[in-house]
Structure formats: C-alpha cells, structure tokens
Scaffold this motif. Structure first.
Motif, mmCIF file in Angstrom:
data_model
loop_
_atom_site.group_PDB
_atom_site.id
_atom_site.type_symbol
_atom_site.label_atom_id
_atom_site.label_comp_id
_atom_site.label_asym_id
_atom_site.label_seq_id
_atom_site.Cartn_x
_atom_site.Cartn_y
_atom_site.Cartn_z
ATOM 1 N N VAL A 64 0.833 -1.200 0.000
ATOM 2 C CA VAL A 64 0.000 0.000 0.000
ATOM 3 C C VAL A 64 0.873 1.257 0.000
ATOM 4 C CG1 VAL A 64 -1.965 -1.138 1.097
ATOM 5 C CG2 VAL A 64 -0.214 -0.033 2.527
ATOM 6 N N SER A 65 0.210 2.380 -0.303
ATOM 7 C CA SER A 65 0.918 3.635 -0.570
ATOM 8 C C SER A 65 1.326 4.376 0.701
ATOM 9 C CB SER A 65 0.048 4.541 -1.441
ATOM 10 O OG SER A 65 -1.202 4.805 -0.796
ATOM 11 N N GLY A 105 -7.995 -3.407 -10.344
ATOM 12 C CA GLY A 105 -8.397 -2.102 -9.839
ATOM 13 C C GLY A 105 -7.649 -1.681 -8.597
ATOM 14 N N ARG A 106 -8.327 -0.902 -7.781
ATOM 15 C CA ARG A 106 -7.711 -0.245 -6.634
ATOM 16 C C ARG A 106 -8.557 -0.497 -5.387
ATOM 17 N NH1 ARG A 106 -5.957 6.049 -5.910
ATOM 18 N NH2 ARG A 106 -7.025 6.471 -3.960
ATOM 19 N N PHE A 107 -7.868 -0.747 -4.282
ATOM 20 C CA PHE A 107 -8.532 -0.907 -2.988
ATOM 21 C C PHE A 107 -8.114 0.255 -2.095
ATOM 22 C CE2 PHE A 107 -8.496 -5.100 -4.818
ATOM 23 C CZ PHE A 107 -9.706 -5.662 -4.429
ATOM 24 N N ASP A 108 -9.095 0.920 -1.510
ATOM 25 C CA ASP A 108 -8.845 2.087 -0.665
ATOM 26 C C ASP A 108 -9.002 1.723 0.806
ATOM 27 O OD1 ASP A 108 -8.610 4.884 -2.212
ATOM 28 O OD2 ASP A 108 -9.806 3.464 -3.391
ATOM 29 N N TRP A 109 -8.003 2.109 1.580
ATOM 30 C CA TRP A 109 -7.923 1.761 2.996
ATOM 31 C C TRP A 109 -7.720 3.014 3.838
ATOM 32 C CZ3 TRP A 109 -8.227 -3.462 4.228
ATOM 33 C CH2 TRP A 109 -8.026 -4.361 3.174
ATOM 34 N N VAL A 110 -8.224 2.970 5.059
ATOM 35 C CA VAL A 110 -7.876 3.974 6.054
ATOM 36 C C VAL A 110 -7.113 3.256 7.162
ATOM 37 C CG1 VAL A 110 -8.711 5.654 7.738
ATOM 38 C CG2 VAL A 110 -9.852 5.434 5.520
ATOM 39 N N ILE A 111 -5.899 3.708 7.402
ATOM 40 C CA ILE A 111 -4.997 3.088 8.367
ATOM 41 C C ILE A 111 -5.024 3.910 9.657
ATOM 42 C CG2 ILE A 111 -2.613 2.370 8.812
ATOM 43 C CD1 ILE A 111 -4.021 0.925 6.489
ATOM 44 N N VAL A 112 -5.178 3.228 10.777
ATOM 45 C CA VAL A 112 -5.147 3.893 12.085
ATOM 46 C C VAL A 112 -4.010 3.294 12.908
ATOM 47 C CG1 VAL A 112 -6.412 4.435 14.201
ATOM 48 C CG2 VAL A 112 -7.626 4.336 12.012
ATOM 49 N N PRO A 113 -2.870 3.979 13.005
ATOM 50 C CA PRO A 113 -1.785 3.504 13.871
ATOM 51 C C PRO A 113 -2.204 3.632 15.335
ATOM 52 C CG PRO A 113 -1.024 5.172 12.298
ATOM 53 C CD PRO A 113 -2.508 5.221 12.304
ATOM 54 N N ALA A 114 -1.619 2.807 16.173
ATOM 55 C CA ALA A 114 -1.897 2.862 17.606
ATOM 56 C C ALA A 114 -0.633 3.252 18.353
ATOM 57 C CB ALA A 114 -2.398 1.508 18.111
ATOM 58 N N PRO A 151 -12.391 6.003 -3.082
ATOM 59 C CA PRO A 151 -11.524 7.010 -2.453
ATOM 60 C C PRO A 151 -12.315 8.042 -1.660
ATOM 61 C CG PRO A 151 -10.842 6.614 -4.725
ATOM 62 C CD PRO A 151 -12.142 5.886 -4.543
ATOM 63 N N GLU A 152 -13.509 8.406 -2.153
ATOM 64 C CA GLU A 152 -14.333 9.392 -1.461
ATOM 65 C C GLU A 152 -14.801 8.855 -0.113
ATOM 66 O OE1 GLU A 152 -13.960 10.154 -5.617
ATOM 67 O OE2 GLU A 152 -14.806 8.374 -4.621
ATOM 68 N N ALA A 153 -15.185 7.582 -0.081
ATOM 69 C CA ALA A 153 -15.611 6.980 1.178
ATOM 70 C C ALA A 153 -14.450 6.897 2.161
ATOM 71 C CB ALA A 153 -16.186 5.586 0.924
ATOM 72 N N ALA A 154 -13.261 6.636 1.635
ATOM 73 C CA ALA A 154 -12.081 6.589 2.497
ATOM 74 C C ALA A 154 -11.806 7.951 3.114
ATOM 75 C CB ALA A 154 -10.869 6.100 1.715
ATOM 76 N N ALA A 213 -5.397 9.056 11.364
ATOM 77 C CA ALA A 213 -5.995 8.243 10.305
ATOM 78 C C ALA A 213 -5.355 8.611 8.972
ATOM 79 C CB ALA A 213 -7.505 8.460 10.250
ATOM 80 N N LEU A 214 -4.930 7.619 8.222
ATOM 81 C CA LEU A 214 -4.220 7.820 6.965
ATOM 82 C C LEU A 214 -4.954 7.104 5.842
ATOM 83 C CD1 LEU A 214 -0.660 6.949 8.340
ATOM 84 C CD2 LEU A 214 -1.651 9.245 8.124
ATOM 85 N N HIS A 215 -5.192 7.797 4.739
ATOM 86 C CA HIS A 215 -5.826 7.188 3.568
ATOM 87 C C HIS A 215 -4.728 6.653 2.655
ATOM 88 C CE1 HIS A 215 -8.133 7.893 -0.461
ATOM 89 N NE2 HIS A 215 -8.030 6.610 -0.165
ATOM 90 N N VAL A 216 -4.738 5.353 2.406
ATOM 91 C CA VAL A 216 -3.775 4.732 1.511
ATOM 92 C C VAL A 216 -4.531 3.857 0.519
ATOM 93 C CG1 VAL A 216 -1.995 4.728 3.304
ATOM 94 C CG2 VAL A 216 -3.381 2.675 2.934
ATOM 95 N N HIS A 217 -3.826 3.431 -0.526
ATOM 96 C CA HIS A 217 -4.442 2.541 -1.488
ATOM 97 C C HIS A 217 -3.443 1.480 -1.933
ATOM 98 C CE1 HIS A 217 -2.374 5.452 -4.121
ATOM 99 N NE2 HIS A 217 -2.256 4.423 -4.943
ATOM 100 N N GLY A 218 -3.965 0.428 -2.495
ATOM 101 C CA GLY A 218 -3.129 -0.630 -3.011
ATOM 102 C C GLY A 218 -3.832 -1.289 -4.197
ATOM 103 N N PRO A 219 -3.133 -2.104 -4.938
ATOM 104 C CA PRO A 219 -1.725 -2.438 -4.745
ATOM 105 C C PRO A 219 -0.785 -1.417 -5.384
ATOM 106 C CG PRO A 219 -2.649 -3.749 -6.526
ATOM 107 C CD PRO A 219 -3.793 -2.928 -5.987
ATOM 108 N N VAL A 220 0.437 -1.335 -4.840
ATOM 109 C CA VAL A 220 1.475 -0.482 -5.392
ATOM 110 C C VAL A 220 2.736 -1.315 -5.604
ATOM 111 C CG1 VAL A 220 0.548 1.587 -4.282
ATOM 112 C CG2 VAL A 220 2.319 0.249 -3.104
#
Length: 312
Positions: A45-46, A174-183, A282-285, A299-306
């Motif tokens: 992911v990006s 295609g593309r998968f959009d993720w929101v990453i939340v580090p702890a 991407p908009e939902a992310a 919260a970080l918006h990333v996408h994959g695959p890269v």
C-alpha cells in the motif's frame, strides 16, 4: 567483485519501499523450530519508507521519520543494516555504506516497515555498488532476512506460504482504498504469536484450532481478481487478530467506530496494533478518515496495490 569505484552516478541512491497489509492471514500450529506455517494474502500500500545510501568506510545508519522511531535500533540490530552487510558479503564489496532512513510506516505496527527498510537497502546497495544481482538474486538474500522482506521487494498483491516468504503473485483488479489507524506503542510479533498459541491451548472451544495446512480462501482470491471490496470484506480474516486484541483490548473500540462509520470492514494489520479499514471508493475513504481524525485518532488514507522497492 565490486568496490566503491563502481558506485551509482552521483554517489547517493534513493529507494522507496511500501508497507503492506495482510488481507488474509491463516496461522498453522507452532512447529518444532518455534515458527508457524502461515498462508497470507499480502497487498503493498501507498505508505512508504524512504532510504538513501551513500558510500562510506563503515556500515552506519541514521533513522528519522513522521512516526515514532525511538524504538528503532541504529546499530547492527537494524534489519536494513544487516541487509547491507549481507549484500556486501555476497558480492565481495570491501567498503561500507551509510544509510539514511525516513520512516512513514508505523514501527512495530504489523505493516512490515522494518522489512521494507531491508528491501530498500538491498535495492539501494545493489545499485550503489553496481552488483546487478537481479530480481532472483535479491529475492534469495531477502528470504534470509525475514518473512516479509521478499514481499517488500515484490510489491503488488501476492500469496505467501511457509513462513510467508514463499511468494506467488496474485492478480488484483483495480484499486482498494484503505484507512490506516496507527496505535500508540507497538506489539512484538513473537509475543502476538505466543499469545495465539496460549489462547488456542486454553480456549479450545472458543477459538478455532490451528489448520493443518494454512491456505488463503479461494473467495479472497476471487474478490481480489474481481476488484470487489464488498466480497473481500466478507472473506478477509486474520488469525492473529484475537491475540492482538487480547494484548491490546483498547483497539476494539476503534474497530467498532470504523465499522459503524462506513467501513466495509476493519481488521488488525498483521500482528498489529495498526488497524486497517477497507472502503469502497476514495471518497468513502476520505469521509472515514475525517470521522476517525475527529475522534482524536491518527488516520491515513492509503491505497493498493502499489509497486515494491524501487529506485527513485
């Protein structure tokens, strides 16, 4: 044989390598050597690590970043420095190298940041020293450094078996959009695996037994080939999640918030404690990112695959 005279033009090499998510992770029983067989669907992911390598008399490293790097060793315990030494020994390089790493992947967060650093070091030093080992040669060295290092070299989407380092590329449309939340604070991967073993021993009725032969479900592969976020959310799994949540019960509330705020699903990334939320667009992310940020979380918006580790 190579030496510093074979250095990359300009004398300084920049490589970028991605973090990863485990879209599916099935963990087998502990083996006599203390390791576990796994089957995982990886996606790069990006969210990247940046590494610069330049000629030096010895092997040295400096680490900074946009994440907390206080727990990252800056000596021979660092996987990137070990990668550089391994490559030097392989090709007969008699000098050293200085590595500058700028980290953006959460440390000890289950996203393979240290492995990405090691992959970047292999690519950078191969270029810097004119070694030209090629993909197969670098992958062979990567597999000696850790289970996630070969995938950080490969990138894209792949299935990993054995200890996760026996890789087969997987088609992802295609593309998968993720929101990453580090702890805050990391989790030790060995500790998470040990907790999973304990839970399986103590709660045989409440937790599924280890599979005899771990495998990635065909439904996960179908979802990736179709680019279907809904189907991926339905079939994704992480056997380590129950252990990570046992060690970090505070993560449950964040998982619930993300799923109640529009995510198709939330999952612990690898051994955690980073959480990954899958969205449909991407908009939902972006909307989910704003909601989670408003609750006080990073919260970080990333996408994959890269792509995997590459020269910049």
């Amino acid at each position: 044989m190579t030496d510093s005279t074979a250095a990359w033009a300009g004398g300084r090499v920049h490589v970028r390598a991605p973090g990863k998510l485990n879209l599916s992770l099935e963990v087998g029983d502990v083996q006599p050597d203390g390791y576990h067989d796994v089957a995982s669907a990886y996606q790069a992911v990006s969210l990247y690590e940046d590494l610069w390598a330049q000629p030096a008399d010895d092997f040295t490293i400096a680490v900074t970043g946009t994440v907390d790097v206080s727990g990252v060793p800056q000596d021979d315990r660092n996987l990137a420095l070990r990668a550089a030494r391994l490559l030097a020994k392989e090709v007969g390089h008699t000098g050293g190298v200085h590595l500058d790493i700028v980290k953006h992947v959460p440390v000890a967060g289950g996203m393979g940041g240290g492995s990405a650093d090691a992959a970047a070091a292999l690519v950078a030093c191969d270029a810097l020293w004119g070694a030209e080992l090629g993909t197969a040669g670098l992958q062979r060295l990567a597999s000696r450094l850790g289970a996630d290092v070969p995938f950080a070299l490969m990138g894209g989407t792949a299935i990993g078996t054995g200890r996760g380092d026996q890789l087969s590329p997987a088609l992802a449309k295609g593309r998968f959009d993720w929101v990453i939340v580090p702890a805050e604070g990391g989790l030790s991967t060995p500790e998470v695996y040990s907790r999973l073993d304990e839970l399986r021993d103590r709660h045989g009725v409440d937790i599924a037994p280890p599979p005899r032969s771990p495998a990635v479900a065909p439904a996960v592969l179908h979802a990736l080939r179709a680019g279907d976020a809904d189907a991926l959310a339905e079939h994704a799994r992480n056997d380590l999640q129950v252990a990570a949540l046992s060690l970090r019960p505070d993560l449950r509330a964040v998982l619930e918030l993300g799923e109640q705020s529009g995510a198709h699903m939330g999952i612990v990334s690898g051994s955690g404690p980073t959480l990954a939320f899958l969205t449909g667009t991407p908009e939902a992310a972006l909307e989910l990112q704003v909601t989670l940020a408003a609750s006080g979380r990073t919260a970080l918006h990333v996408h994959g695959p890269v792509a995997g580790a590459r020269l910049m």
